[in-house]
Design an enzyme around this catalytic site. Structure first.
Site, mmCIF file in Angstrom:
data_model
loop_
_atom_site.group_PDB
_atom_site.id
_atom_site.type_symbol
_atom_site.label_atom_id
_atom_site.label_comp_id
_atom_site.label_asym_id
_atom_site.label_seq_id
_atom_site.Cartn_x
_atom_site.Cartn_y
_atom_site.Cartn_z
ATOM 1 N N HIS A 268 0.874 -1.187 0.000
ATOM 2 C CA HIS A 268 0.000 0.000 0.000
ATOM 3 C C HIS A 268 0.907 1.232 0.000
ATOM 4 C CE1 HIS A 268 -3.455 2.415 0.564
ATOM 5 N NE2 HIS A 268 -3.793 2.124 1.814
ATOM 6 N N HIS A 308 -2.584 -2.311 -9.793
ATOM 7 C CA HIS A 308 -3.525 -1.700 -8.866
ATOM 8 C C HIS A 308 -4.790 -2.537 -8.843
ATOM 9 C CE1 HIS A 308 -5.975 1.344 -6.881
ATOM 10 N NE2 HIS A 308 -4.823 1.872 -6.512
ATOM 11 N N ASP A 364 2.617 5.457 -6.986
ATOM 12 C CA ASP A 364 3.874 5.329 -6.244
ATOM 13 C C ASP A 364 5.094 5.170 -7.134
ATOM 14 O OD1 ASP A 364 2.937 5.602 -3.698
ATOM 15 O OD2 ASP A 364 2.251 3.525 -3.621
HETATM 16 N N1 ACO Z 1 4.618 -6.926 -10.641
HETATM 17 C C1 ACO Z 1 4.497 -8.139 -11.226
HETATM 18 N N2 ACO Z 1 3.338 -8.822 -11.289
HETATM 19 C C2 ACO Z 1 2.264 -8.274 -10.731
HETATM 20 C C3 ACO Z 1 2.329 -7.013 -10.088
HETATM 21 C C4 ACO Z 1 3.556 -6.341 -10.069
HETATM 22 N N3 ACO Z 1 3.668 -5.140 -9.473
HETATM 23 N N4 ACO Z 1 1.103 -6.694 -9.625
HETATM 24 C C5 ACO Z 1 0.306 -7.723 -9.939
HETATM 25 N N5 ACO Z 1 0.997 -8.680 -10.617
HETATM 26 C C6 ACO Z 1 0.471 -9.913 -11.195
HETATM 27 C C7 ACO Z 1 0.123 -10.921 -10.107
HETATM 28 O O1 ACO Z 1 1.238 -11.754 -9.818
HETATM 29 C C8 ACO Z 1 -1.003 -11.660 -10.758
HETATM 30 O O2 ACO Z 1 -0.453 -12.542 -11.710
HETATM 31 P P1 ACO Z 1 -1.135 -14.009 -11.970
HETATM 32 O O3 ACO Z 1 -2.504 -13.705 -12.506
HETATM 33 O O4 ACO Z 1 -0.228 -14.661 -12.944
HETATM 34 O O5 ACO Z 1 -1.158 -14.677 -10.632
HETATM 35 C C9 ACO Z 1 -1.761 -10.587 -11.526
HETATM 36 O O6 ACO Z 1 -0.784 -9.595 -11.818
HETATM 37 C C10 ACO Z 1 -2.916 -9.966 -10.749
HETATM 38 O O7 ACO Z 1 -2.378 -9.395 -9.547
HETATM 39 P P2 ACO Z 1 -3.034 -9.486 -8.117
HETATM 40 O O8 ACO Z 1 -1.934 -9.631 -7.100
HETATM 41 O O9 ACO Z 1 -4.134 -10.489 -8.114
HETATM 42 O O10 ACO Z 1 -3.677 -8.041 -8.006
HETATM 43 P P3 ACO Z 1 -4.212 -7.364 -6.684
HETATM 44 O O11 ACO Z 1 -5.339 -6.507 -7.109
HETATM 45 O O12 ACO Z 1 -4.477 -8.366 -5.621
HETATM 46 O O13 ACO Z 1 -2.972 -6.497 -6.200
HETATM 47 C C11 ACO Z 1 -1.431 -4.737 -5.914
HETATM 48 C C12 ACO Z 1 -2.828 -5.128 -6.418
HETATM 49 C C13 ACO Z 1 -1.282 -5.166 -4.434
HETATM 50 C C14 ACO Z 1 -1.322 -3.221 -5.977
HETATM 51 C C15 ACO Z 1 -0.366 -5.428 -6.789
HETATM 52 O O14 ACO Z 1 -0.508 -5.003 -8.130
HETATM 53 C C16 ACO Z 1 1.043 -5.156 -6.283
HETATM 54 O O15 ACO Z 1 1.526 -5.857 -5.396
HETATM 55 N N6 ACO Z 1 1.739 -4.110 -6.858
HETATM 56 C C17 ACO Z 1 3.067 -3.739 -6.381
HETATM 57 C C18 ACO Z 1 2.946 -2.939 -5.096
HETATM 58 C C19 ACO Z 1 2.426 -1.547 -5.341
HETATM 59 O O16 ACO Z 1 2.889 -0.844 -6.238
HETATM 60 N N7 ACO Z 1 1.472 -1.116 -4.486
HETATM 61 C C20 ACO Z 1 0.937 0.239 -4.550
HETATM 62 C C21 ACO Z 1 -0.517 0.206 -4.913
HETATM 63 S S1 ACO Z 1 -1.115 1.813 -5.087
HETATM 64 C C22 ACO Z 1 -1.307 2.378 -3.525
HETATM 65 O O17 ACO Z 1 -1.499 1.702 -2.558
HETATM 66 C C23 ACO Z 1 -1.168 3.775 -3.381
#
Ligand code: ACO
Length: 430
Positions: A268, A308, A364
């Protein structure tokens, strides 16, 4: 004729039910009538991580994740970032309408005159070790304010509520700056009421021996824009934490402290800190393809600052931030990590792995680069997110407290543990 209902047939019993649809939702409680027999509890909805569950009705922030739209009270984020100020946006977020000139003056005056913190809060902060993360100091100190303002527990009283909301918005930069100064072993700098919200924060961070700190107007405006972009984001993890904790009718300091701790996590608000660490680890533009390969290969590496839960296109805040970054870098000089970030974005946006999963830069991805260029250490990044998000937390908290449909938050569970069994004394356990 089309009806706003959903007809459900329970194949276990053959019975059919008609459930009303309102605002694109069925009510989970309407499922409870669907039973197989008298002692059946009734059907529930199972939704870990609230992927498809609306927990509230809210009139504050609108997001269309597919189109990349973000609006506060109907105003597009791009217009607010260009034309408004953080405190005007704070007023808008709290009250639903843009202020008149006198309303804004009154609001700014109130916030400006609540920036000081009780001297005992300072000694409380002194108790932290020199290397404590400023986010942990911030969360604990905000929770401690609950003890300083016992009246805050009267959450049903509008005037009391509003006073705590102003206090929180006003004191957050002071506590944040003190957390920073403490972690640097520097003396605390008291607020200067003649400066703007962001100017005062920068002065409390930077001032040393000078009697009046001269704030660079470009950096002051850039911070104000970043604060506007972070003011609210509907039902994100920290806002949900604030609402859930606040639903017990605890005081807002305790509820907002929960929001801050939720924001601390790397998925987050801790993500901008994680982005900078990732860029440093990658080290050079040449190493970017190798890093992307590791992310694609599922070797545990994530492209931090990408993806996201709601945005499945470019985060509109990231677009504004990219422009702001250019302005800041003109004053501070370019952050050398920018080239790595741009290359990561270029490769990722053309890569099947990211395209198929609709992973785009989020807010971010670039904010950390600006904060670093402004001289903030990475530990301060989530704190710089918490300051402006405070208005979102308190506005959402008040909306929840005044919503007659809301009750104490208490989800159900699907129990998967052991069935009832008799206690075995320790000498008889295998
Ligand atoms: N890098 C690589 N792969 C990713 C990323 C990433 N940053 N984000 C998601 N994926 C992949 C997942 O592994 C998943 O792959 P799969 O379908 O093969 O299993 C797919 O994309 C879907 O991702 P989920 O994790 O199911 O998406 P979710 O909605 O649960 O997560 C989140 C959202 C937590 C923001 C995620 O994208 C992440 O961890 N991003 C990196 C951290 C980040 O930048 N957070 C800031 C968010 S914005 C904020 O809070 C202000």
């Amino acid at each position: 004729m089309a009806k706003d209902t959903l007809t459900v047939t329970d194949n276990r019993t053959g019975k059919t039910y008609e459930l009303p649809i309102a605002d694109g939702c069925i009510r989970s409680m309407d499922l409870r009538q669907i039973k197989t027999g008298g002692d059946d509890f009734g059907l529930m909805a199972y939704d870990p991580a609230f992927l498809n569950t609306a927990n509230c009705k809210s009139a504050i922030t609108f997001i269309d994740g597919d189109k990349g739209i973000l609006e506060y009270r109907g105003y597009p984020i791009e217009q607010l970032a260009e034309k408004s100020t953080y405190l005007e946006v704070a007023y808008l977020t709290m009250n639903g309408e843009l202020p008149t000139k006198s309303q804004l003056e009154d609001f700014v005056h109130k916030v400006t005159h609540h920036t000081f913190i009780h001297e005992n809060v300072k000694s409380f902060m002194d108790g932290f070790r020199y290397d404590s993360h400023p986010m942990s100091i911030l969360a604990s100190t905000v929770a401690a304010l609950s003890g300083f303002y016992p009246d805050a527990k009267h959450v049903k009283d509008r005037a009391t509520r509003r006073q705590q909301m102003i206090r929180l918005i006003a004191k957050m930069p002071t506590i944040a700056a003190f957390s920073f100064r403490h972690s640097q072993g520097l003396p605390y700098v008291y607020p200067d009421n003649e400066l703007s919200y962001c100017g005062n924060f920068l002065a409390m961070i930077r001032r040393m021996t000078e009697s009046k700190y001269k704030v660079n107007p470009v950096l002051e405006r850039a911070l104000d824009i970043l604060f506007i972009l972070h003011a609210d984001h509907e039902q994100n993890c920290s806002t949900t934490a604030t609402r859930v904790v606040g639903s017990s009718e605890v005081d807002p300091y305790s509820a907002v402290a929960a929001g801050i701790t939720a924001l601390y996590g790397p998925l987050h608000g801790g993500a901008n800190e994680a982005v900078l660490r990732m860029l440093r680890e990658i080290g050079s533009v040449k190493a970017v393809p190798e890093f992307i390969k590791r992310v694609r290969g599922g070797e545990g590496a994530k492209l931090m600052g990408f993806g996201h839960r709601v945005y499945k296109s470019y985060d509109p805040r990231a677009k504004v931030i990219k422009r702001t970054a250019d302005e800041v870098f003109e004053v501070t000089g370019k952050n050398p990590l920018l080239e790595i970030a741009l290359e990561l974005e270029r490769i990722a946006l053309a890569d099947d792995y990211f395209v198929q999963r609709k992973l785009y830069p989020n807010v971010d991805f670039y904010s950390g680069l600006i904060y670093e260029a402004m001289g903030f250490p990475v530990d301060m990044f989530p704190v710089l997110f918490a300051i402006p998000r405070t208005v979102g937390w308190v506005s959402q908290w008040e909306e929840m407290i005044t919503d007659p449909e809301q009750k104490i938050s208490r989800p159900r569970q699907v129990f998967t543990g052991a069935k009832k069994r008799d206690y075995v004394t320790i000498d008889r356990r295998g």
